[in-house]
Design a protein around this motif. Sequence first.
Motif, PDB file in Angstrom:
ATOM      1  N   LYS A 145       0.784  -1.467   0.069  1.00  0.00           N
ATOM      2  CA  LYS A 145      -0.180   0.067   0.210  1.00  0.00           C
ATOM      3  C   LYS A 145       0.769   1.300   0.430  1.00  0.00           C
ATOM      4  O   LYS A 145       0.418   2.397   0.358  1.00  0.00           O
ATOM      5  N   ARG A 146       2.171   1.274  -0.688  1.00  0.00           N
ATOM      6  CA  ARG A 146       3.134   2.242  -0.285  1.00  0.00           C
ATOM      7  C   ARG A 146       2.435   3.327  -0.962  1.00  0.00           C
ATOM      8  O   ARG A 146       2.571   4.635  -0.698  1.00  0.00           O
ATOM      9  N   GLU A 147       1.615   3.402  -2.532  1.00  0.00           N
ATOM     10  CA  GLU A 147       0.983   4.375  -2.990  1.00  0.00           C
ATOM     11  C   GLU A 147      -0.072   5.091  -1.982  1.00  0.00           C
ATOM     12  O   GLU A 147       0.099   6.245  -2.483  1.00  0.00           O
ATOM     13  N   LEU A 148      -0.507   4.243  -1.533  1.00  0.00           N
ATOM     14  CA  LEU A 148      -1.726   4.701  -0.647  1.00  0.00           C
ATOM     15  C   LEU A 148      -1.218   5.231   0.655  1.00  0.00           C
ATOM     16  O   LEU A 148      -1.328   6.644   1.115  1.00  0.00           O
ATOM     17  N   LEU A 149      -0.083   4.999   0.956  1.00  0.00           N
ATOM     18  CA  LEU A 149      -0.042   5.602   2.291  1.00  0.00           C
ATOM     19  C   LEU A 149       0.910   6.719   2.238  1.00  0.00           C
ATOM     20  O   LEU A 149       1.120   8.357   2.701  1.00  0.00           O
ATOM     21  N   GLU A 150       1.513   7.219   0.993  1.00  0.00           N
ATOM     22  CA  GLU A 150       2.463   8.220   0.765  1.00  0.00           C
ATOM     23  C   GLU A 150       1.448   9.587   0.253  1.00  0.00           C
ATOM     24  O   GLU A 150       1.250  10.520   0.727  1.00  0.00           O
ATOM     25  N   SER A 151       0.051   9.208  -0.423  1.00  0.00           N
ATOM     26  CA  SER A 151      -0.398   9.895  -1.104  1.00  0.00           C
ATOM     27  C   SER A 151      -1.588  10.630  -0.059  1.00  0.00           C
ATOM     28  O   SER A 151      -1.460  11.698   0.513  1.00  0.00           O
ATOM     29  N   LEU A 152      -1.166   9.905   1.172  1.00  0.00           N
ATOM     30  CA  LEU A 152      -2.003  10.140   2.799  1.00  0.00           C
ATOM     31  C   LEU A 152      -0.980  11.415   2.790  1.00  0.00           C
ATOM     32  O   LEU A 152      -1.459  11.942   3.832  1.00  0.00           O
ATOM     33  N   GLU A 153       0.357  11.229   3.398  1.00  0.00           N
ATOM     34  CA  GLU A 153       0.892  11.558   3.968  1.00  0.00           C
ATOM     35  C   GLU A 153       1.021  12.604   3.086  1.00  0.00           C
ATOM     36  O   GLU A 153       0.862  14.130   3.629  1.00  0.00           O
ATOM     37  N   THR A 154       0.920  12.961   1.730  1.00  0.00           N
ATOM     38  CA  THR A 154       1.022  13.868   0.921  1.00  0.00           C
ATOM     39  C   THR A 154      -0.142  15.328   1.169  1.00  0.00           C
ATOM     40  O   THR A 154      -0.217  16.060   1.284  1.00  0.00           O
ATOM     41  N   PHE A 155      -1.553  14.658   1.305  1.00  0.00           N
ATOM     42  CA  PHE A 155      -2.926  14.435   1.432  1.00  0.00           C
ATOM     43  C   PHE A 155      -2.421  15.620   3.093  1.00  0.00           C
ATOM     44  O   PHE A 155      -3.148  16.942   3.296  1.00  0.00           O
ATOM     45  N   TYR A 156      -2.040  15.447   3.862  1.00  0.00           N
ATOM     46  CA  TYR A 156      -1.603  15.880   5.296  1.00  0.00           C
ATOM     47  C   TYR A 156      -0.875  16.668   5.332  1.00  0.00           C
ATOM     48  O   TYR A 156      -1.362  17.788   5.508  1.00  0.00           O
ATOM     49  N   ARG A 157       0.306  17.187   4.752  1.00  0.00           N
ATOM     50  CA  ARG A 157       0.670  17.914   4.540  1.00  0.00           C
ATOM     51  C   ARG A 157       0.602  19.095   3.665  1.00  0.00           C
ATOM     52  O   ARG A 157       0.510  20.022   4.923  1.00  0.00           O
ATOM     53  N   VAL A 158       0.391  18.730   2.784  1.00  0.00           N
ATOM     54  CA  VAL A 158      -0.505  19.704   1.855  1.00  0.00           C
ATOM     55  C   VAL A 158      -2.170  20.603   2.758  1.00  0.00           C
ATOM     56  O   VAL A 158      -2.225  21.682   3.380  1.00  0.00           O
ATOM     57  N   VAL A 159      -3.117  19.535   3.456  1.00  0.00           N
ATOM     58  CA  VAL A 159      -4.255  20.413   3.950  1.00  0.00           C
ATOM     59  C   VAL A 159      -4.418  20.960   5.549  1.00  0.00           C
ATOM     60  O   VAL A 159      -4.571  21.730   5.549  1.00  0.00           O
ATOM     61  N   PHE A 160      -3.593  20.352   6.120  1.00  0.00           N
ATOM     62  CA  PHE A 160      -3.694  20.028   7.238  1.00  0.00           C
ATOM     63  C   PHE A 160      -2.129  20.841   7.806  1.00  0.00           C
ATOM     64  O   PHE A 160      -2.311  21.733   9.411  1.00  0.00           O
ATOM     65  N   LEU A 161      -1.572  20.200   7.854  1.00  0.00           N
ATOM     66  CA  LEU A 161       0.261  20.961   7.756  1.00  0.00           C
ATOM     67  C   LEU A 161       0.132  22.339   6.761  1.00  0.00           C
ATOM     68  O   LEU A 161       1.871  23.331   7.193  1.00  0.00           O
ATOM     69  N   GLY A 162       0.286  23.082   6.033  1.00  0.00           N
ATOM     70  CA  GLY A 162       0.148  24.099   4.860  1.00  0.00           C
ATOM     71  C   GLY A 162       1.056  24.026   3.795  1.00  0.00           C
ATOM     72  O   GLY A 162       1.306  25.367   3.499  1.00  0.00           O
ATOM     73  N   GLU A 163       2.154  22.785   3.632  1.00  0.00           N
ATOM     74  CA  GLU A 163       2.436  22.384   2.664  1.00  0.00           C
ATOM     75  C   GLU A 163       2.060  22.963   1.595  1.00  0.00           C
ATOM     76  O   GLU A 163       1.838  22.198   1.264  1.00  0.00           O
ATOM     77  N   LYS A 164       3.237  23.630   0.800  1.00  0.00           N
ATOM     78  CA  LYS A 164       3.658  23.264  -1.040  1.00  0.00           C
ATOM     79  C   LYS A 164       3.608  22.182  -1.680  1.00  0.00           C
ATOM     80  O   LYS A 164       4.403  21.751  -1.342  1.00  0.00           O
ATOM     81  N   ILE A 165       3.004  21.874  -2.533  1.00  0.00           N
ATOM     82  CA  ILE A 165       3.763  21.022  -3.406  1.00  0.00           C
ATOM     83  C   ILE A 165       4.850  21.215  -4.205  1.00  0.00           C
ATOM     84  O   ILE A 165       4.728  22.087  -4.863  1.00  0.00           O
TER      85      ILE A 165
END
Length: 108
Positions: A88-108
Amino acid sequence: MEEKVVLCGANSYEQKYYFNEQFKALPETVRQELQIMCVLYTEDVGGILTMEFDPEGNLEFQVSAADGDYLFDEIGSALKIKQYQLEKRELLESLETFYRVVFLGEKI
């Protein structure tokens, strides 16, 4: 010190699944996949599994078992988590990206 944020979890003792409603923006298919992962883990291994984001946005598997739970499979637990991390590597990495962008306000 910032606290961890629980994404979801399952408890084999109470036979319950928990999903943090702060993440309801995730697609239904992702939420279903998380539920399947958590529930299958507790069915196979026992104990309690939570998936949590640390303050940096890394998704971690947290495992616990009741004292005296001799049915909890500690080796199986580590193997199952490694299996999820590979399959589930792709799913888990996508969740981390989602969290960083939506909750931590990081830029992609």
